[in-house]
Write a protein that holds these residues in place. Sequence first.
Motif, PDB file in Angstrom:
ATOM      1  N   ARG A  23       1.027  -1.214   0.030  1.00  0.00           N
ATOM      2  CA  ARG A  23       0.022  -0.178   0.081  1.00  0.00           C
ATOM      3  C   ARG A  23       0.950   1.299   0.056  1.00  0.00           C
ATOM      4  NH1 ARG A  23      -5.184   2.259   1.426  1.00  0.00           N
ATOM      5  NH2 ARG A  23      -4.841   4.204   1.001  1.00  0.00           N
ATOM      6  N   GLN A  24       1.906   1.259   0.765  1.00  0.00           N
ATOM      7  CA  GLN A  24       2.956   2.426   0.901  1.00  0.00           C
ATOM      8  C   GLN A  24       3.598   2.490  -0.681  1.00  0.00           C
ATOM      9  OE1 GLN A  24       6.027   2.591   4.135  1.00  0.00           O
ATOM     10  NE2 GLN A  24       4.647   1.039   5.117  1.00  0.00           N
ATOM     11  N   ARG A  25       3.629   1.527  -1.216  1.00  0.00           N
ATOM     12  CA  ARG A  25       4.327   1.659  -2.509  1.00  0.00           C
ATOM     13  C   ARG A  25       3.170   2.106  -3.600  1.00  0.00           C
ATOM     14  NH1 ARG A  25       9.319  -1.511  -3.519  1.00  0.00           N
ATOM     15  NH2 ARG A  25       8.612  -1.856  -5.617  1.00  0.00           N
ATOM     16  N   LEU A  26       1.998   1.598  -3.543  1.00  0.00           N
ATOM     17  CA  LEU A  26       0.885   2.284  -4.313  1.00  0.00           C
ATOM     18  C   LEU A  26       0.871   3.500  -4.128  1.00  0.00           C
ATOM     19  CD1 LEU A  26      -1.452   1.893  -6.180  1.00  0.00           C
ATOM     20  CD2 LEU A  26      -2.706   1.186  -4.286  1.00  0.00           C
ATOM     21  N   ASP A  27       0.473   3.993  -2.980  1.00  0.00           N
ATOM     22  CA  ASP A  27       0.415   5.528  -2.511  1.00  0.00           C
ATOM     23  C   ASP A  27       1.629   6.497  -3.188  1.00  0.00           C
ATOM     24  OD1 ASP A  27      -1.947   4.856  -1.138  1.00  0.00           O
ATOM     25  OD2 ASP A  27      -1.053   4.964   0.707  1.00  0.00           O
ATOM     26  N   ARG A  28       2.831   5.933  -3.099  1.00  0.00           N
ATOM     27  CA  ARG A  28       3.835   6.822  -3.475  1.00  0.00           C
ATOM     28  C   ARG A  28       3.612   7.027  -5.149  1.00  0.00           C
ATOM     29  NH1 ARG A  28       8.733   3.391  -1.625  1.00  0.00           N
ATOM     30  NH2 ARG A  28       9.835   4.594  -3.281  1.00  0.00           N
ATOM     31  N   THR A  29       3.239   5.864  -5.805  1.00  0.00           N
ATOM     32  CA  THR A  29       3.311   5.868  -7.076  1.00  0.00           C
ATOM     33  C   THR A  29       2.022   6.711  -7.786  1.00  0.00           C
ATOM     34  OG1 THR A  29       4.107   3.430  -7.259  1.00  0.00           O
ATOM     35  CG2 THR A  29       2.977   4.277  -9.388  1.00  0.00           C
ATOM     36  N   LEU A  30       0.891   6.656  -6.975  1.00  0.00           N
ATOM     37  CA  LEU A  30      -0.131   7.568  -7.389  1.00  0.00           C
ATOM     38  C   LEU A  30       0.161   8.743  -7.197  1.00  0.00           C
ATOM     39  CD1 LEU A  30      -3.070   5.456  -5.924  1.00  0.00           C
ATOM     40  CD2 LEU A  30      -2.566   5.649  -8.265  1.00  0.00           C
ATOM     41  N   ALA A  31       0.944   9.204  -5.870  1.00  0.00           N
ATOM     42  CA  ALA A  31       1.111  10.750  -5.812  1.00  0.00           C
ATOM     43  C   ALA A  31       2.122  11.261  -6.788  1.00  0.00           C
ATOM     44  CB  ALA A  31       1.836  10.834  -4.360  1.00  0.00           C
ATOM     45  N   HIS A  32       2.989  10.308  -7.438  1.00  0.00           N
ATOM     46  CA  HIS A  32       4.055  10.618  -8.363  1.00  0.00           C
ATOM     47  C   HIS A  32       3.459  11.054  -9.721  1.00  0.00           C
ATOM     48  CE1 HIS A  32       7.999  10.615  -9.911  1.00  0.00           C
ATOM     49  NE2 HIS A  32       7.577  10.192 -11.184  1.00  0.00           N
ATOM     50  N   LEU A  33       2.450  10.271 -10.160  1.00  0.00           N
ATOM     51  CA  LEU A  33       1.534  10.120 -11.276  1.00  0.00           C
ATOM     52  C   LEU A  33       0.714  11.628 -11.302  1.00  0.00           C
ATOM     53  CD1 LEU A  33       0.729   6.624 -11.941  1.00  0.00           C
ATOM     54  CD2 LEU A  33       2.265   8.022 -13.095  1.00  0.00           C
ATOM     55  N   ALA A  34      -0.009  11.634 -10.101  1.00  0.00           N
ATOM     56  CA  ALA A  34      -0.864  12.816  -9.974  1.00  0.00           C
ATOM     57  C   ALA A  34      -0.341  14.201 -10.139  1.00  0.00           C
ATOM     58  CB  ALA A  34      -1.578  12.738  -8.642  1.00  0.00           C
ATOM     59  N   ALA A  35       1.016  14.175  -9.779  1.00  0.00           N
ATOM     60  CA  ALA A  35       1.975  15.567  -9.690  1.00  0.00           C
ATOM     61  C   ALA A  35       2.433  15.703 -11.235  1.00  0.00           C
ATOM     62  CB  ALA A  35       3.043  15.315  -8.812  1.00  0.00           C
ATOM     63  N   LEU A  36       2.394  14.763 -12.241  1.00  0.00           N
ATOM     64  CA  LEU A  36       2.798  15.041 -13.409  1.00  0.00           C
ATOM     65  C   LEU A  36       2.203  15.908 -14.267  1.00  0.00           C
ATOM     66  CD1 LEU A  36       3.053  11.282 -14.809  1.00  0.00           C
ATOM     67  CD2 LEU A  36       5.129  12.679 -13.902  1.00  0.00           C
ATOM     68  N   ASN A  37       2.993  16.672 -15.051  1.00  0.00           N
ATOM     69  CA  ASN A  37       2.487  17.836 -16.199  1.00  0.00           C
ATOM     70  C   ASN A  37       2.913  17.634 -17.304  1.00  0.00           C
ATOM     71  OD1 ASN A  37       1.703  20.293 -17.237  1.00  0.00           O
ATOM     72  ND2 ASN A  37       3.118  21.598 -16.383  1.00  0.00           N
ATOM     73  N   PRO A  38       2.206  17.411 -18.420  1.00  0.00           N
ATOM     74  CA  PRO A  38       0.846  17.182 -18.259  1.00  0.00           C
ATOM     75  C   PRO A  38       0.223  15.778 -17.587  1.00  0.00           C
ATOM     76  CG  PRO A  38       1.337  16.449 -20.442  1.00  0.00           C
ATOM     77  CD  PRO A  38       2.773  16.840 -19.818  1.00  0.00           C
ATOM     78  N   LEU A  39      -0.783  16.191 -16.832  1.00  0.00           N
ATOM     79  CA  LEU A  39      -1.816  15.010 -16.050  1.00  0.00           C
ATOM     80  C   LEU A  39      -2.133  13.579 -17.168  1.00  0.00           C
ATOM     81  CD1 LEU A  39      -2.771  14.006 -13.174  1.00  0.00           C
ATOM     82  CD2 LEU A  39      -4.784  15.055 -13.934  1.00  0.00           C
ATOM     83  N   PRO A  40      -1.582  12.548 -17.217  1.00  0.00           N
ATOM     84  CA  PRO A  40      -2.158  11.618 -17.859  1.00  0.00           C
ATOM     85  C   PRO A  40      -3.768  11.779 -18.161  1.00  0.00           C
ATOM     86  CG  PRO A  40      -0.558  10.364 -16.338  1.00  0.00           C
ATOM     87  CD  PRO A  40      -0.918  11.929 -16.035  1.00  0.00           C
ATOM     88  N   ALA A  41      -4.243  11.387 -19.414  1.00  0.00           N
ATOM     89  CA  ALA A  41      -5.625  11.370 -19.590  1.00  0.00           C
ATOM     90  C   ALA A  41      -6.454  10.454 -19.033  1.00  0.00           C
ATOM     91  CB  ALA A  41      -5.794  11.032 -21.166  1.00  0.00           C
ATOM     92  N   MET A  42      -5.681   9.389 -18.433  1.00  0.00           N
ATOM     93  CA  MET A  42      -6.311   8.006 -17.731  1.00  0.00           C
ATOM     94  C   MET A  42      -5.332   7.232 -17.116  1.00  0.00           C
ATOM     95  SD  MET A  42      -7.474   5.326 -20.755  1.00  0.00           S
ATOM     96  CE  MET A  42      -8.313   6.414 -21.948  1.00  0.00           C
ATOM     97  N   LEU A  43      -5.680   6.503 -16.323  1.00  0.00           N
ATOM     98  CA  LEU A  43      -4.765   5.515 -15.562  1.00  0.00           C
ATOM     99  C   LEU A  43      -5.282   4.002 -15.860  1.00  0.00           C
ATOM    100  CD1 LEU A  43      -2.484   4.638 -13.418  1.00  0.00           C
ATOM    101  CD2 LEU A  43      -4.357   4.961 -11.745  1.00  0.00           C
ATOM    102  N   LEU A  44      -4.485   3.294 -16.258  1.00  0.00           N
ATOM    103  CA  LEU A  44      -4.950   1.878 -16.507  1.00  0.00           C
ATOM    104  C   LEU A  44      -4.133   1.109 -15.206  1.00  0.00           C
ATOM    105  CD1 LEU A  44      -4.141   1.397 -20.126  1.00  0.00           C
ATOM    106  CD2 LEU A  44      -6.417   1.952 -19.250  1.00  0.00           C
ATOM    107  N   LEU A  45      -4.997   0.083 -14.537  1.00  0.00           N
ATOM    108  CA  LEU A  45      -4.420  -0.805 -13.345  1.00  0.00           C
ATOM    109  C   LEU A  45      -4.767  -2.254 -14.275  1.00  0.00           C
ATOM    110  CD1 LEU A  45      -6.285   1.677 -12.022  1.00  0.00           C
ATOM    111  CD2 LEU A  45      -5.366   0.741 -10.035  1.00  0.00           C
ATOM    112  N   THR A  46      -3.548  -2.937 -14.696  1.00  0.00           N
ATOM    113  CA  THR A  46      -3.772  -4.025 -15.426  1.00  0.00           C
ATOM    114  C   THR A  46      -3.446  -5.224 -14.715  1.00  0.00           C
ATOM    115  OG1 THR A  46      -1.642  -3.792 -15.946  1.00  0.00           O
ATOM    116  CG2 THR A  46      -3.095  -2.875 -17.544  1.00  0.00           C
ATOM    117  N   GLY A  47      -4.170  -5.479 -13.538  1.00  0.00           N
ATOM    118  CA  GLY A  47      -4.460  -6.694 -12.898  1.00  0.00           C
ATOM    119  C   GLY A  47      -3.471  -7.055 -11.740  1.00  0.00           C
TER     120      GLY A  47
END
Length: 283
Positions: A23-47
């Motif tokens: 969960r800690q690793r997931l939270d770090r990754t999501l925070a990193h992606l949420a701070a990107l410029n430009p923000l991705p149009a979507m997030l895929l979670l592939t299984g």
Amino acid sequence: MLIAQITDIHLGFEPDSPGEFNRQRLDRTLAHLAALNPLPAMLLLTGDLIDRGDIDSYRRLREALEDFPAPWHMALGNHDDRANFAEVFPEHEWADGFLQYELRTDPMRLLVLDTLEVGRHGGGFCDTRARWLTERLDEDADTPTIIVQHHPPFECGIPWMNTVPEEPWVKRLGACLKDRDNVHTMVCGHIHRASASTWQGLEVVTTPSTAPQVALEFAEIDTEVPDQRPLIVADPPAYALHFWNGRELVTHWDTAEDRTVLARYDQNLQSMIAHMFEERPGA
């Protein structure tokens, strides 16, 4: 267009730990992606969204995603459970009991496939799933199409993670995709490593895990003799960014970790950057 992908989250590997490592690793990754410029149009979670198929872990996953600033869409892997997933994520579309659906996003579409086969570590793709895919492909032979699924259909070379060409599901999927000129790329997870291959003329890429990664070990393995080889390593949590440039899908992989910056775009490098742009046609 920029599409983010994370995979093999394996929430619930430590079911009784409030500070679970994954969960800690997931939270770090999501925070990193949420701070990107430009923000991705979507997030895929592939299984392999969770590790043991339990409903509480799906609830924790939904909690982790609740504030993510872009739409997210999921595929199922071999560690997932369809019924428990459906209860927590009822907004996802199903086709004949499988998590298969189409995403339209101008100027392309994504077809999300369900390769979960209950009781198998490897993939599955039955006649019912194949029929759905064939119908979607026949409906539109022109729009650039990306296939999204958990299991890659190629032999990756890591013995205990290999898919072999003789597996029935691989042959069935291959028959669906043969000679489909508008299918550009397939994006997968499962391997817990970044890898790329050409399979039946189709580019297939896999993305590393937000959970720990699989060790890169190609030596043959004897299922009767444990040889103490490394299987899982604590490399940083990772993700992919798929960039559609109007012609091709270009995949970049990165990790959600702090870096030491060695150069910045400042006055000392301004002339170099300007010169690089001036070299391009139409400048």
